[in-house]
Structure formats: structure tokens, C-alpha cells
Design an enzyme around this catalytic site. Structure first.
Site, PDB file in Angstrom:
ATOM      1  N   SER A 263       0.820  -1.206   0.000  1.00  0.00           N
ATOM      2  CA  SER A 263       0.000   0.000   0.000  1.00  0.00           C
ATOM      3  C   SER A 263       0.859   1.265   0.000  1.00  0.00           C
ATOM      4  CB  SER A 263      -0.939  -0.079   1.214  1.00  0.00           C
ATOM      5  OG  SER A 263      -2.072   0.683   0.969  1.00  0.00           O
ATOM      6  N   LYS A 267       4.280   2.069  -2.376  1.00  0.00           N
ATOM      7  CA  LYS A 267       4.704   3.269  -3.123  1.00  0.00           C
ATOM      8  C   LYS A 267       6.169   3.542  -2.751  1.00  0.00           C
ATOM      9  CE  LYS A 267       0.143   5.425  -2.000  1.00  0.00           C
ATOM     10  NZ  LYS A 267      -0.804   4.663  -2.754  1.00  0.00           N
ATOM     11  N   TRP A 354      -9.962   0.704  -5.347  1.00  0.00           N
ATOM     12  CA  TRP A 354      -9.374   1.996  -4.951  1.00  0.00           C
ATOM     13  C   TRP A 354      -7.946   2.127  -5.504  1.00  0.00           C
ATOM     14  CZ3 TRP A 354     -10.833   6.519  -3.244  1.00  0.00           C
ATOM     15  CH2 TRP A 354      -9.988   7.321  -2.463  1.00  0.00           C
ATOM     16  N   HIS A 404      -7.766  -5.480  -0.231  1.00  0.00           N
ATOM     17  CA  HIS A 404      -6.509  -4.783  -0.008  1.00  0.00           C
ATOM     18  C   HIS A 404      -5.828  -5.362   1.235  1.00  0.00           C
ATOM     19  CE1 HIS A 404      -4.054  -1.158  -0.377  1.00  0.00           C
ATOM     20  NE2 HIS A 404      -4.173  -0.954   0.918  1.00  0.00           N
TER      21      HIS A 404
HETATM   22  C1  GCU Z   1      -5.237   4.984   1.650  1.00  0.00           C
HETATM   23  C2  GCU Z   1      -4.594   5.750   0.512  1.00  0.00           C
HETATM   24  C3  GCU Z   1      -3.803   4.830  -0.409  1.00  0.00           C
HETATM   25  C4  GCU Z   1      -2.825   4.006   0.403  1.00  0.00           C
HETATM   26  C5  GCU Z   1      -3.559   3.303   1.526  1.00  0.00           C
HETATM   27  C6  GCU Z   1      -2.658   2.576   2.525  1.00  0.00           C
HETATM   28  O1  GCU Z   1      -6.230   4.132   1.151  1.00  0.00           O
HETATM   29  O2  GCU Z   1      -5.586   6.426  -0.183  1.00  0.00           O
HETATM   30  O3  GCU Z   1      -3.099   5.580  -1.382  1.00  0.00           O
HETATM   31  O4  GCU Z   1      -2.150   3.109  -0.424  1.00  0.00           O
HETATM   32  O5  GCU Z   1      -4.260   4.241   2.314  1.00  0.00           O
HETATM   33  O6  GCU Z   1      -1.500   2.845   2.616  1.00  0.00           O
HETATM   34  O7  GCU Z   1      -3.205   1.770   3.268  1.00  0.00           O
END
Ligand code: GCU
Length: 431
Positions: A263, A267, A354, A404
Site C-alpha cells: 500500500s 509506493k 481503490w 486490499h
Molecule cells: C489509503 C490511501 C492509499 C494508500 C492506503 C494505505 O487508502 O488512499 O493511497 O495506499 O491508504 O497505505 O493503506
């Protein structure tokens, strides 16, 4: 207090979906406006890149610089000293199959300090071992029920209280993230695991008063300037400092460090591998918007939403692309291309709209042209692999059924990926 923090952690874990429902984003393929992606192999000046030399010496650098100035921000300096405090060098874990090490790294600059607690599990062997390196969200003690793991941050009493981070860590939050870390599987396959709490580098809050940013402020500076690093770049920089440590740890094979993240931390894994060639391979699990997913598709989370909800993640310059993705001279397929020719794994989950699974796949598909320059085949068709049918090679992808998350299924694929790309040819003695 303890209860309150525990509830806050639960909210952060399970509240993400409800959080994403607050935003009115597009989930319909038919509603995507036509978009055009910048070509990876055409330079900004219009030059066609068709060989490794031109790619490495010119285009790769040009793209990297553009990511730095438009999205992640520039790292303003380097630290003076890093002190290594070994807390434990030879702990036993998981019924004796693993060795546990715990260290604190103290990073110092401008007479300011931050403390990082590192947890390392290694298979018992007399050879150097390849490792997975990745941040955890809430503290080292949350990833396992191994009672030998210190409650992160509680060991250094002089630390300032940083709010929602592991300074509030407690016995109650031990093992809360255990399901996301298949530690015994990793160890049994001959790999080590190195992990740390991301808030040790920079607490995940929309301010820059604490964490590593303040170590580099000029006199009277209170926040990074628009071209300087946000939290994601700071977290990536932190993983490079861990790599500095791994290079001197004689039990670890520093040429086989696989950076992993889920998540927001996925990144981070991507930017880390793109900006530091020492990482041998990269795995981005459900990394979504500003991770692997293409921004210009405008499906699921958008640049505007990420900038609003997490204004501290990217640099100030990135704000101008909110609701203005067409203006971006980049897209995330170019980020993935910067990792070539090193092994790369992008993974999605079928219910994680998402994060735009299709956008994550198309991104690795488009990045494949750079792998092709090296004679490595990637994805050539825009057709996604079927659910739960991983394609594991140098360029790897899967879409897992479900939400997720990071599951045992995901880890099984990552271990296969690592073995295939990094260790199959070298012999590992497992005891
Ligand atoms: C939120 C955010 C995402 C991210 C996620 C996470 O949903 O919008 O961009 O990847 O949190 O890190 O759990």
C-alpha cells in the site's frame, strides 16, 4: 490511553475502506476519459531511445530527475553519523529455526537525532542470506507474537512523544499485524526478514515538525520547500540508510536485498528501488495511486484525492497536478521502468478497486519496453492474467482474489519470485 491507541490502530487498519468511500471517484472502465501516456522511450527533447546506453546514460536520468522535481521531492542532504546500537545479536525465534537480531540506529545531523529500531530474523546458516526488507505500519512488535520482540520505541526513554506512532505502542498491539507477515515461510525458504516502523523515519502525519525532515532544515526553516522531499521520499531515503547498515552486517547478502512494501509502503518500495540501485529486486503489493497504478487513467484514487488526504506524502510541486493529470510529464509506468533490469513484482487484489488493479497491470505492461531493451521479456499484451494465476519471471504480476491486504498467498509468490531471480543459481544451505 492504551485502549484509545488500540482503537485508533483498529480504525487505521479497517477504516481504510470507509475512508475511500468518502471520495466520489470513478470505478467504471467506460467512464475513463481518453488519455495518452508519455512514451518511456522518447526523450523530452524528442529523441528515440533504442539501446541500453542511451537509456542508462540519458533517458533514465532525465525521467528520474522529473520524478524528483515534480512528485517525490529532492533529498536536501546527508547525515553526519549513523550510530549502531546492538540490543540483541543472537536471539532464538520460531522454535529455534530463526535467529533474531534487534538494533537501534541513531541518525544524527545538525545536533538533531532520530532513532530507528530494526528487527531482523535470519535462517540459521553460516552463509550470508538474502533478505526481504520492508517497513511495517505500527511497530515491530505488531508483526509477530514472538515475545522476544521489544515494543518498538519504548526502549529509548528520551524520545519525544510523537503522537500516533509507536511511542504509544503497547502490549495490546503486539501481533495485531501478524497475518500480513509470513515470517516462518520466509525463514524456511532460506530468506531473512528485516523490518522497521515507518514512523521512526517520519510519523505519518500532515506536518513536518518531527521525523527526519527537521534534521536538514536551514536556520528558521520549518517545513520542506516545494521542491524538497515529502514523507514518501523520506521513507525511501530511510530504507537506503538501512541498506547502508546491511552492507556492513556480515550475516546478510547485501547484493540480494529485496525491497518490499504494501500500500503506501508499496509506493515507498518502488521509489526506493528507483532511486537506489543497490536494491536487487522490488515488490509492490497493492501500491495503487502514485505506486504502480497509472494516474492518467483516473480510476479509483486520484492525484487530487491523495494530495488532499495525505498532503505530506509528496513534494509541494506535486499539488499542481491535482485534478490536472494531463499536465504531468510522467506516469507511473516510467517509475517502474527505472527499476529495470532488476526483478520487479507488482501485485493487485481483485476487490481493491481503490488501487486500480488494471492500472497497476497496465503500468508494468508499459514498463516492459525497457526490460525488452535488456533482452528480458515482460508483458506484451494488455490482457491481465487471471485472478490467482501469478506470472512469475523477472517482470512479475498477480491479481489475488480478495481485498486490499498482504496474505500468505502473496508471500508464497514473492518467495518463488525471489528464488527464481536471486537465489536459484546460488546454493543456500538450510539447517
Ligand atoms: C489509503 C490511501 C492509499 C494508500 C492506503 C494505505 O487508502 O488512499 O493511497 O495506499 O491508504 O497505505 O493503506
Amino acid at each position: 490511553m492504551i485502549k484509545k491507541n488500540f482503537i485508533l490502530i483498529l480504525f487505521l487498519l479497517f477504516g481504510v475502506n470507509s475512508y475511500s468511500q468518502q471520495y466520489n471517484v470513478n470505478y467504471d472502465e467506460l467512464e475513463i476519459n481518453p488519455y495518452s501516456l508519455p512514451s518511456i522511450l522518447t526523450s523530452y527533447g524528442g529523441m528515440n531511445i533504442d539501446n541500453i546506453d542511451d537509456w542508462e546514460k540519458f533517458r533514465k536520468q532525465e525521467i528520474f530527475n522529473s520524478f524528483v522535481s515534480n512528485i517525490y521531492g529532492r533529498v536536501p542532504g546527508d547525515i553526519d553519523t549513523m550510530r549502531i546500537i546492538t540490543k540483541e545479536s543472537d536471539g532464538e525465534a520460531f522454535d529455534g529455526i530463526a535467529k533474531r537480531k534487534q538494533l537501534t540506529l541513531v541518525l544524527e545531523e545538525n545536533s538533531r537525532k532520530i532513532w530507528i529500531d530494526l528487527l531482523i530474523y535470519l535462517p540459521k546458516t553460516d552463509k550470508k542470506v538474502p533478505v526481504f526488507l520492508g517497513y511495517n505500519f505500527f511497530g515491530n512488535h505488531t508483526i509477530t507474537d514472538d515475545q522476544g520482540v521489544g515494543i518498538t520505541n519504548s526502549w529509548v526513554p528520551k524520545r519525544p512523544n510523537l503522537g500516533m506512532n509507536s511511542n504509544n505502542a503497547s502490549e495490546e498491539s503486539r501481533r495485531i499485524m501478524k497475518n500480513r507477515w509470513s515470517i516462518e515461510k520466509i525463514i524456511k525458504a532460506g530468506y531473512g526478514l528485516v523490518t522497521l516502523y515507518c514512523g521512526d523515519i517520519d510519523p505519518d502525519k500532515a506536518d513536518f515538525n518531527d521525523g527526519v525532515h527537521s534534521l536538514f532544515y536551514a536556520k528558521n526553516q520549518e517545513t520542506p520547500s516545494p521542491d524538497e522531499w515529502g514523507t514518501i521520499a523520506a521513507w525511501s531515503w530511510g530504507l537506503s540508510r538501512i541498506m547502508d547498515y546491511l552492507e556492513v552486517d556480515e550475516e546478510i547478502d547485501d547484493e540480494k536485498v529485496i525491497v518490499f512494501g504494501h500500500s503506501r509502503l508499496g509506493k515507498v518500495a518502488l521509489w526506493t528501488a528507483a532511486s537506489d540501485n543497490r536494491f536487487a529486486a522490488c515488490i509492490a503489493n497493492n501500491s495503487g495511486c502514485m505506486g504502480a497504478a497509472l494516474s492518467k487513467r483516473n480510476f479509483g484514487e486520484t492525484v487530487e484525492v491523495v494530495n488532499k488526504a495525505f498532503p505530506h506524502w509528496f513534494c509541494g510541486n506535486f499539488k499542481k497536478y491535482s485534478n490536472n493529470e494531463d499536465l504531468l510529464p510522467l506516469d507511473q509506468h516510467m517509475l517502474l521502468a527505472l527499476i529495470a533490469p532488476r526483478p520487479l513484482y507488482v501485485a493487485s487484489a481483485s476487490e481493491d478497486l481503490w488501487a486500480d488493479p488494471k492500472g497497476e497491470f497496465l503500468s508494468i505492461k508499459h514498463a516492459s519496453v525497457v526490460y525488452n531493451l535488456y533482452g528480458i521479456h515482460g508483458f506484451s499484451s494488455s490482457e491481465m492474467p487471471k485472478i490467482n494465476s501469478p506470472v512469475i519471471d523477472v517482470v512479475s504480476y498477480h491479481i489475488r482474489a480478495g481485498k486490499h491486504d498482504v496474505t500468505e498467498f502473496d508471500w508464497e509468490q514473492y518467495i518463488t519470485f525471489a528464488s527464481k531471480n536471486l537465489t536459484e543459481k546460488t546454493e543456500i544451505t538450510k539447517k
